[in-house]
Design a protein around this motif. Structure first.
Motif, PDB file in Angstrom:
ATOM      1  N   THR A 275       2.409   8.601   5.570  1.00 18.18           N
ATOM      2  CA  THR A 275       2.914   7.468   6.362  1.00 18.18           C
ATOM      3  C   THR A 275       2.803   6.134   5.622  1.00 18.18           C
ATOM      4  N   VAL A 276       1.953   6.064   4.604  1.00 13.10           N
ATOM      5  CA  VAL A 276       1.784   4.784   3.916  1.00 13.10           C
ATOM      6  C   VAL A 276       2.109   4.890   2.428  1.00 13.10           C
TER       7      VAL A 276
ATOM      8  N   PRO B 256       5.962   6.181   1.656  1.00 16.32           N
ATOM      9  CA  PRO B 256       6.994   5.174   1.930  1.00 16.32           C
ATOM     10  C   PRO B 256       6.937   3.974   0.982  1.00 16.32           C
ATOM     11  N   LEU B 257       5.715   3.587   0.563  1.00 19.45           N
ATOM     12  CA  LEU B 257       5.611   2.452  -0.347  1.00 19.45           C
ATOM     13  C   LEU B 257       6.084   2.827  -1.743  1.00 19.45           C
TER      14      LEU B 257
END
Lengths: 364, 261
Positions: B174-175, B178-179
């Motif tokens: 989730t982090v 995506p980054l």
């Protein structure tokens, strides 16, 4: 050294003999500290004093080499960060740049078993708490620094932690916004009753925020207590200088004991209150008399020191003067504007006085 | 810009792109003869679209590029994560070197060594072997691009996610991912075009029925250049340009969001 927690007997958080070394550097050295439920505590110290490392050990990002950390009797050290019932607000805010404000706030609520409408409700109440209603669809890069700071605070509060850790929460804000935010932070803390532990290097911020300030230096706690106690009755020259401007006059103790003692200085004997470390020290012990600039009175009847005025600075609410004594020592005297003598010119002789209880004798 | 700068810029760009420009212009040539201009026409593009073997090769190339770039994107990201996140593990230096070696190794050597390997383990040459070969050098490029992004990533963002109760796996999906997405896409597109371009390595490791577009073009050129090849090359240039521009747009956008942080 550790003052008993003022609110309850059983502390919320207990840090017991925690030590952390990085290579040969002892970042945190046998620190013990209790935190009461609902307490607002500031860890204050210069950079590299170990305060941030201590905070990161509470959050679970560093593992202590020795010691114990318990929250409500539950051991925290074995738990990874995502299983600890504490939350942290990061210095850089660490907002998720690819998520809207609402998604940032909801992130910690997912996985708590709440249904969608409960999450939306909670996000809305968090937005109200930090006065950001209407900003739910913004991305963090479309917010001002102050707004980001508030999103970070709301996100850290989303899971209703018993203990919130804040790493330099106001460090990135400009001065006026900082003072305003200090008040808001205190109001939110009082309203929620959450324990706050703030790390800061700014003594003014620590004094404005905290119920209790814990001063750290080189990995150790050097003094803990309410702001006023630390300011007026510091345990060492380090704490005295950290909390604000201070004049130090060197001397040696004269024989005696009790509420006040006499110190032999280049300007004759000065009477002042001894700190516990020197209260029963032998005569001839080297000490300093610590005097806050606002405690020095100008042109007073009972003159104790005399010197020459070398500088005057008008600071709006007060006037700060620098006075050179006979041996070259420069003292700073600060007078509140109403009642300032006002008519002293540079180069003029000045006489200074102070009440015996205003001077504080510290080990040299 | 001074006159001198203008002249050197023109000469430089001309040196680089004049041959390509000539090729593109002559792909619209009506004449059968490559070097004689016979008026504007798109007929060679028509011929091209009815050239079954050439289209089949193009399909092989696209398949190989898509598969090898996907593998390279996954392996390259894992390699970049290992280098960035696991400190000084044993063999770190050797791992870095081996990861980047296929990028600097002469293609002939890479191709030959892979051929020897596939022969040695008795693997039948075809699309799978080309995919494996292309994935080996693509992995290095992806690792470099994703690694640069990882280095610039604020670790406290991932710490914040963990602090908010996310398990390491949830933090990653989730982090972290995506980054990394823009750099991952840029790496994928780069690996894709490099695979689409490659002639030398593919020639070594391909087998019957697995002729890539560059291999087909090269073999046709040996029989004599015809305008159809110009047309095919023009299309290849166009598709590679689109992909490369896409990759650079993604990395510019990535830098934009980093700056905003």
């Amino acid at each position: 050294m550790q003052a008993p927690s003022p609110l309850t007997a059983a502390p919320l958080l207990r840090i017991d003999g925690v030590t952390k070394t990085f290579g040969a550097h002892r970042a945190v050295d046998a620190v013990s500290l209790d935190l009461a439920a609902g307490e607002f505590l500031c860890l204050l110290g210069p950079s590299g004093c170990g305060k941030s490392t201590l905070l990161r050990m509470l959050a679970g990002f560093e593992t202590p080499d020795a010691g114990a950390i318990t929250l409500h009797g539950q051991d925290l050290i074995g738990l990874p960060p995502h299983q600890r019932p504490v939350n942290m607000m990061f210095q850089s805010y660490a907002l998720f740049p690819h998520m809207s404000v609402a998604k940032n706030l909801a992130y910690g609520l997912q996985g708590l078993g709440l249904d969608r409408s409960r999450i939306t409700e909670r996000v809305q109440s968090l937005l109200r708490l930090v006065k950001l209603e209407g900003f739910e669809d913004r991305r963090p890069d479309k917010l001002s620094g102050g707004q980001r700071q508030r999103v970070a605070l709301a996100r850290a509060l989303a899971r209703e932690p018993r203990l919130l850790l804040l790493d330099e929460p106001l460090g990135a804000l400009d001065r006026t916004l900082r003072e305003e935010t200090q008040g808001e932070l205190r109001a939110i803390q009082r309203r929620l009753g959450t324990s706050f532990m703030v790390v800061t290097h700014d003594p003014e911020e620590a004094m404005a925020l905290a119920d209790r300030i814990v001063v750290m230096d080189r990995g150790r706690i050097v003094q803990a207590g309410p702001a006023r106690e630390l300011y007026e009755r510091p345990a060492s020259r380090f704490v005295a200088g950290l909390l604000g401007d201070v004049n130090l006059i060197a001397g040696t103790l004269e024989p005696g004991e009790g509420e006040s003692r006499s110190v032999c200085t280049a300007f004759g004997p000065l009477r002042a209150v001894p700190s516990p470390a020197v209260a029963s020290a032998a005569s001839e012990t080297s000490v300093v008399v610590a005097l806050r600039p606002e405690r020095l009175r100008l042109g007073d009847g009972d003159t104790i020191l005399t010197g020459t005025l070398v500088d005057v600075a008008f600071l709006g609410d007060r006037v700060r003067r620098q006075i050179r004594l006979a041996d070259g020592t420069v003292l700073r005297a600060s007078t509140a504007l109403p009642g300032d003598p006002g008519d002293l010119g540079i180069g003029q002789p000045v006489s200074l006085g102070f009440a015996p209880e205003a001077g504080w004798i510290l080990p040299a | 810009m001074t006159a001198f700068n203008r002249i050197t810029l023109t000469l430089g760009l001309g040196f680089l792109y004049a041959p390509i420009l000539v090729l593109v212009v002559y792909s619209f040539n009506d004449s059968r003869l490559v070097t004689v201009w016979g008026g504007f026409s798109t007929r060679w593009y028509g011929v091209l679209l009815s050239d079954g073997p050439l289209l089949a090769s193009a399909l092989v190339s696209l398949k190989v590029a898509a598969l090898s770039a996907t593998i390279a994107a996954m392996l390259g990201t894992l390699a970049a994560l290992a280098l960035d996140r696991h400190g000084r593990f044993a063999g770190r230096g050797a791992f870095t070197g081996l990861l980047y070696a296929p990028m600097v190794m002469p293609e002939v050597i890479t191709g030959l060594s892979l051929l020897l390997l596939f022969v040695g383990i008795d693997m039948e040459r075809g699309i799978p072997t080309i995919v494996i070969a292309h994935a080996t050098f693509g992995t290095g490029f992806v690792a470099v691009i994703v690694g640069a992004r990882l280095k610039g990533l604020d670790r406290s963002i991932e710490e914040a996610a963990a602090d908010l109760g996310a398990s390491p796996l949830r933090v990653f999906f989730t982090v972290t991912l995506p980054l990394l997405a823009p750099s991952l896409a840029a790496g994928f597109l780069l690996a894709f075009t490099l695979s689409l371009d490659d002639l030398v390595i593919a020639s070594f490791v391909s087998g019957p029925g697995a002729t890539t577009l560059p291999m087909r073009l090269y073999s046709q050129v040996r029989l004599g250049v015809n305008p159809e090849i110009n047309a095919a090359s023009t299309l290849l240039i166009a598709s590679v340009s689109v992909v490369v521009l896409g990759a650079s747009w993604l990395s510019v956008r990535k830098n934009g969001t980093t700056a905003a942080q």
